[in-house]
Design a protein around this motif. Structure first.
Motif, PDB file in Angstrom:
ATOM      1  N   VAL A 117       0.843  -1.208   0.000  1.00 10.54           N
ATOM      2  CA  VAL A 117       0.000   0.000   0.000  1.00 10.54           C
ATOM      3  C   VAL A 117       0.876   1.255   0.000  1.00 10.54           C
ATOM      4  CG1 VAL A 117      -1.632   1.345   1.402  1.00 10.54           C
ATOM      5  CG2 VAL A 117      -2.027  -1.090   1.034  1.00 10.54           C
ATOM      6  N   ALA A 118       1.929   1.243   0.850  1.00  8.25           N
ATOM      7  CA  ALA A 118       2.819   2.412   0.927  1.00  8.25           C
ATOM      8  C   ALA A 118       3.476   2.665  -0.435  1.00  8.25           C
ATOM      9  CB  ALA A 118       3.878   2.192   1.999  1.00  8.25           C
ATOM     10  N   ASP A 119       4.000   1.605  -1.062  1.00 13.84           N
ATOM     11  CA  ASP A 119       4.707   1.775  -2.339  1.00 13.84           C
ATOM     12  C   ASP A 119       3.763   2.271  -3.436  1.00 13.84           C
ATOM     13  OD1 ASP A 119       6.946   0.939  -1.058  1.00 13.84           O
ATOM     14  OD2 ASP A 119       6.967  -1.104  -1.897  1.00 13.84           O
ATOM     15  N   LEU A 120       2.551   1.689  -3.474  1.00 15.60           N
ATOM     16  CA  LEU A 120       1.587   2.094  -4.511  1.00 15.60           C
ATOM     17  C   LEU A 120       1.210   3.572  -4.352  1.00 15.60           C
ATOM     18  CD1 LEU A 120      -0.781  -1.034  -4.644  1.00 15.60           C
ATOM     19  CD2 LEU A 120       0.804  -0.282  -6.434  1.00 15.60           C
ATOM     20  N   LEU A 121       1.015   3.974  -3.086  1.00 18.34           N
ATOM     21  CA  LEU A 121       0.625   5.370  -2.844  1.00 18.34           C
ATOM     22  C   LEU A 121       1.780   6.319  -3.184  1.00 18.34           C
ATOM     23  CD1 LEU A 121      -1.747   7.091  -1.625  1.00 18.34           C
ATOM     24  CD2 LEU A 121      -0.436   7.095   0.483  1.00 18.34           C
ATOM     25  N   LEU A 122       2.985   5.947  -2.724  1.00 19.14           N
ATOM     26  CA  LEU A 122       4.131   6.851  -2.922  1.00 19.14           C
ATOM     27  C   LEU A 122       4.574   6.927  -4.376  1.00 19.14           C
ATOM     28  CD1 LEU A 122       6.226   5.995   0.280  1.00 19.14           C
ATOM     29  CD2 LEU A 122       4.861   8.048  -0.156  1.00 19.14           C
ATOM     30  N   SER A 123       4.153   5.948  -5.192  1.00 24.55           N
ATOM     31  CA  SER A 123       4.556   5.992  -6.608  1.00 24.55           C
ATOM     32  C   SER A 123       3.690   6.992  -7.393  1.00 24.55           C
ATOM     33  CB  SER A 123       4.456   4.599  -7.231  1.00 24.55           C
ATOM     34  OG  SER A 123       3.096   4.239  -7.322  1.00 24.55           O
ATOM     35  N   GLN A 124       2.664   7.544  -6.749  1.00 26.38           N
ATOM     36  CA  GLN A 124       1.806   8.501  -7.462  1.00 26.38           C
ATOM     37  C   GLN A 124       2.507   9.858  -7.571  1.00 26.38           C
ATOM     38  OE1 GLN A 124      -2.235   8.421  -5.976  1.00 26.38           O
ATOM     39  NE2 GLN A 124      -2.364   6.205  -6.225  1.00 26.38           N
ATOM     40  N   ASP A 125       2.422  10.436  -8.781  1.00 24.67           N
ATOM     41  CA  ASP A 125       3.181  11.657  -9.102  1.00 24.67           C
ATOM     42  C   ASP A 125       2.928  12.846  -8.179  1.00 24.67           C
ATOM     43  OD1 ASP A 125       4.277  10.371 -11.167  1.00 24.67           O
ATOM     44  OD2 ASP A 125       3.011  11.288 -12.735  1.00 24.67           O
ATOM     45  N   ASP A 126       1.685  12.967  -7.710  1.00 17.00           N
ATOM     46  CA  ASP A 126       1.350  14.169  -6.936  1.00 17.00           C
ATOM     47  C   ASP A 126       1.582  14.000  -5.440  1.00 17.00           C
ATOM     48  OD1 ASP A 126      -0.651  12.299  -6.817  1.00 17.00           O
ATOM     49  OD2 ASP A 126      -2.304  13.723  -6.903  1.00 17.00           O
ATOM     50  N   ILE A 127       2.026  12.813  -5.026  1.00 11.92           N
ATOM     51  CA  ILE A 127       2.274  12.580  -3.596  1.00 11.92           C
ATOM     52  C   ILE A 127       3.771  12.765  -3.318  1.00 11.92           C
ATOM     53  CG2 ILE A 127       2.404  10.737  -1.854  1.00 11.92           C
ATOM     54  CD1 ILE A 127      -0.391  11.286  -2.021  1.00 11.92           C
ATOM     55  N   ARG A 128       4.074  13.608  -2.331  1.00  7.95           N
ATOM     56  CA  ARG A 128       5.478  13.823  -1.987  1.00  7.95           C
ATOM     57  C   ARG A 128       5.736  13.254  -0.582  1.00  7.95           C
ATOM     58  NH1 ARG A 128       7.102  19.852  -1.782  1.00  7.95           N
ATOM     59  NH2 ARG A 128       5.379  20.086  -3.229  1.00  7.95           N
ATOM     60  N   LEU A 129       6.778  12.429  -0.450  1.00  5.57           N
ATOM     61  CA  LEU A 129       7.104  11.865   0.869  1.00  5.57           C
ATOM     62  C   LEU A 129       7.938  12.873   1.651  1.00  5.57           C
ATOM     63  CD1 LEU A 129       7.116   9.407   2.835  1.00  5.57           C
ATOM     64  CD2 LEU A 129       9.245   8.694   1.727  1.00  5.57           C
ATOM     65  N   LEU A 130       7.458  13.261   2.844  1.00  5.58           N
ATOM     66  CA  LEU A 130       8.209  14.215   3.668  1.00  5.58           C
ATOM     67  C   LEU A 130       9.010  13.494   4.753  1.00  5.58           C
ATOM     68  CD1 LEU A 130       5.494  17.016   4.230  1.00  5.58           C
ATOM     69  CD2 LEU A 130       7.217  16.882   2.418  1.00  5.58           C
ATOM     70  N   LEU A 147       3.870   1.419  10.172  1.00  4.02           N
ATOM     71  CA  LEU A 147       4.667   2.206   9.225  1.00  4.02           C
ATOM     72  C   LEU A 147       4.067   3.608   9.178  1.00  4.02           C
ATOM     73  CD1 LEU A 147       6.891   2.295   6.987  1.00  4.02           C
ATOM     74  CD2 LEU A 147       5.115   1.631   5.354  1.00  4.02           C
ATOM     75  N   HIS A 148       4.876   4.615   9.519  1.00  2.39           N
ATOM     76  CA  HIS A 148       4.371   5.994   9.534  1.00  2.39           C
ATOM     77  C   HIS A 148       4.949   6.777   8.361  1.00  2.39           C
ATOM     78  CE1 HIS A 148       3.506   6.152  14.175  1.00  2.39           C
ATOM     79  NE2 HIS A 148       2.975   5.105  13.582  1.00  2.39           N
ATOM     80  N   LEU A 149       4.074   7.375   7.584  1.00  2.00           N
ATOM     81  CA  LEU A 149       4.519   8.236   6.494  1.00  2.00           C
ATOM     82  C   LEU A 149       3.935   9.629   6.726  1.00  2.00           C
ATOM     83  CD1 LEU A 149       3.465   6.007   3.426  1.00  2.00           C
ATOM     84  CD2 LEU A 149       5.678   5.969   4.601  1.00  2.00           C
ATOM     85  N   ILE A 150       4.737  10.652   6.466  1.00  2.00           N
ATOM     86  CA  ILE A 150       4.148  11.993   6.350  1.00  2.00           C
ATOM     87  C   ILE A 150       4.302  12.339   4.866  1.00  2.00           C
ATOM     88  CG2 ILE A 150       4.185  14.398   7.072  1.00  2.00           C
ATOM     89  CD1 ILE A 150       3.958  12.944   9.608  1.00  2.00           C
ATOM     90  N   VAL A 151       3.170  12.557   4.207  1.00  2.00           N
ATOM     91  CA  VAL A 151       3.222  12.904   2.782  1.00  2.00           C
ATOM     92  C   VAL A 151       2.600  14.288   2.625  1.00  2.00           C
ATOM     93  CG1 VAL A 151       2.998  10.476   2.075  1.00  2.00           C
ATOM     94  CG2 VAL A 151       0.952  11.910   2.189  1.00  2.00           C
ATOM     95  N   SER A 152       2.904  14.920   1.474  1.00  2.00           N
ATOM     96  CA  SER A 152       2.133  16.133   1.192  1.00  2.00           C
ATOM     97  C   SER A 152       1.339  15.913  -0.082  1.00  2.00           C
ATOM     98  CB  SER A 152       3.035  17.365   1.153  1.00  2.00           C
ATOM     99  OG  SER A 152       3.421  17.661  -0.142  1.00  2.00           O
ATOM    100  N   VAL A 153       0.098  16.412  -0.061  1.00  2.00           N
ATOM    101  CA  VAL A 153      -0.781  16.278  -1.240  1.00  2.00           C
ATOM    102  C   VAL A 153      -1.209  17.665  -1.712  1.00  2.00           C
ATOM    103  CG1 VAL A 153      -1.814  13.986  -0.958  1.00  2.00           C
ATOM    104  CG2 VAL A 153      -2.720  15.876   0.349  1.00  2.00           C
ATOM    105  N   PRO A 154      -1.290  17.840  -3.024  1.00  2.00           N
ATOM    106  CA  PRO A 154      -1.730  19.154  -3.511  1.00  2.00           C
ATOM    107  C   PRO A 154      -3.248  19.297  -3.427  1.00  2.00           C
ATOM    108  CG  PRO A 154      -1.224  17.704  -5.356  1.00  2.00           C
ATOM    109  CD  PRO A 154      -0.977  16.914  -4.113  1.00  2.00           C
ATOM    110  N   ILE A 155      -3.668  20.447  -2.944  1.00  2.00           N
ATOM    111  CA  ILE A 155      -5.102  20.766  -2.927  1.00  2.00           C
ATOM    112  C   ILE A 155      -5.290  21.958  -3.866  1.00  2.00           C
ATOM    113  CG2 ILE A 155      -7.052  21.508  -1.472  1.00  2.00           C
ATOM    114  CD1 ILE A 155      -6.037  18.653  -0.865  1.00  2.00           C
ATOM    115  N   PHE A 156      -6.061  21.739  -4.898  1.00  2.00           N
ATOM    116  CA  PHE A 156      -6.245  22.772  -5.917  1.00  2.00           C
ATOM    117  C   PHE A 156      -7.417  23.657  -5.549  1.00  2.00           C
ATOM    118  CE2 PHE A 156      -4.194  19.128  -7.919  1.00  2.00           C
ATOM    119  CZ  PHE A 156      -3.057  19.746  -8.426  1.00  2.00           C
ATOM    120  N   LEU A 157      -7.116  24.956  -5.396  1.00  2.00           N
ATOM    121  CA  LEU A 157      -8.158  25.928  -5.051  1.00  2.00           C
ATOM    122  C   LEU A 157      -8.303  26.888  -6.227  1.00  2.00           C
ATOM    123  CD1 LEU A 157      -6.733  26.681  -1.521  1.00  2.00           C
ATOM    124  CD2 LEU A 157      -8.755  25.305  -2.014  1.00  2.00           C
ATOM    125  N   ALA A 158      -9.264  27.788  -6.122  1.00  2.00           N
ATOM    126  CA  ALA A 158      -9.437  28.772  -7.192  1.00  2.00           C
ATOM    127  C   ALA A 158      -8.169  29.631  -7.264  1.00  2.00           C
ATOM    128  CB  ALA A 158     -10.652  29.636  -6.903  1.00  2.00           C
TER     129      ALA A 158
END
Ligand code: GTP
Ligand code: MG
Length: 224
Positions: A117-130, A147-158
């Motif tokens: 699950v961790a590898d599949l999620l982290l392989s996504q282009d918009d997910i950054r592992l912090l 397993l603890h991950l801190i990731v950053s995800v983009p939130i698109f606003l106007a």
């Protein structure tokens, strides 16, 4: 801004303040807008995980994820953590210093599903592992595994994009079972836990870890 005051308020007090104190309106509105960003980040991560789980079921007839729990840190817990870490009670230190405002817990069926699950999620282009802490390869001295991950995800606003941190804890049902009970035991007891009880808790964590390994082996043999 009296940020400390905002964090200490209940929802109804915040609503009342909005009616009574006009100067406060902008600050409270800003705080609510920021909370909303973290809520959006939780939804984003949850949806990504659900899509991965569904896709894996279609392709491999196996659901790696048993269930997902999400939580947004309460204003009171934000204040407690800012104080505990010695950070100034300000919006900026909250956003830069507290990385677990948005929390997602992924409970997996089998041991190998955790890294999958961790590898599949982290392989996504918009997910950054912090940050990554692997308490499965290196369990805590008390026996805690996850397993603890801190990731950053983009939130698109106007007009803008905000990169929001999310803490993701990924573990098996057995690890979750132990961590939930250990957490409750810790908070129930006012006195220090004796060494002999700590030792038994650690022993139980190790037993559950052996069961996880065995169930993984059974699963592999039945699906060979
Ligand atoms: P916090 O300030 O508690 O958030 O800790 P941290 O920022 O040093 O992060 P860490 O990765 O060590 O722990 C984050 C979270 O993992 C905690 O808030 C708990 O939910 C969980 N956790 C960590 N250690 C333990 C433990 O020993 N027992 C249990 N039950 N949960 C734990
Ligand atoms: Mg935490």
């Amino acid at each position: 801004m009296d940020f400390e005051r905002i964090l200490q308020m209940t929802t109804s007090e915040r609503n009342l303040a909005l009616l009574q104190d006009e100067a406060f309106v902008d600050d409270v509105t800003e705080f609510l807008a920021i909370r909303q960003l973290y809520n959006a980040a939780i939804k984003q991560v949850r949806t990504k995980l659900e899509i991965l789980n569904d896709g894996f079921q279609v392709e491999h007839c196996h659901n790696p994820i048993h269930h997902i729990e999400c939580r947004l840190k309460s204003p009171g817990s934000m204040l407690e953590k800012l104080r505990r870490k010695g950070y100034p009670i300000e919006m900026q230190s909250l956003r830069e210093g507290i990385l677990d405002i948005a929390g997602v817990r992924v409970v997996c069926n089998y041991l190998n599903d955790v890294n999958l699950v961790a590898d599949l999620l982290l392989s996504q282009d918009d997910i950054r592992l912090l940050k990554k802490k692997d308490f499965i390869s290196n369990p805590k001295p008390n026996g805690y595994r996850s397993l603890h991950l801190i990731v950053s995800v983009p939130i698109f606003l106007a007009g803008t994009t905000e990169h929001i941190p999310v803490e993701i804890q990924i573990r098996t049902i057995a690890m979750d079972y132990w961590a939930s009970l250990e957490h409750r035991l810790k908070y129930k007891t006012e006195n220090d836990v004796s060494d002999s009880l700590k030792c038994r808790l650690k022993h139980d964590a190790d037993l559950l870890s052996a069961i996880d390994a065995d169930l993984q082996d059974i699963f592999c043999q039945m699906n060979a």
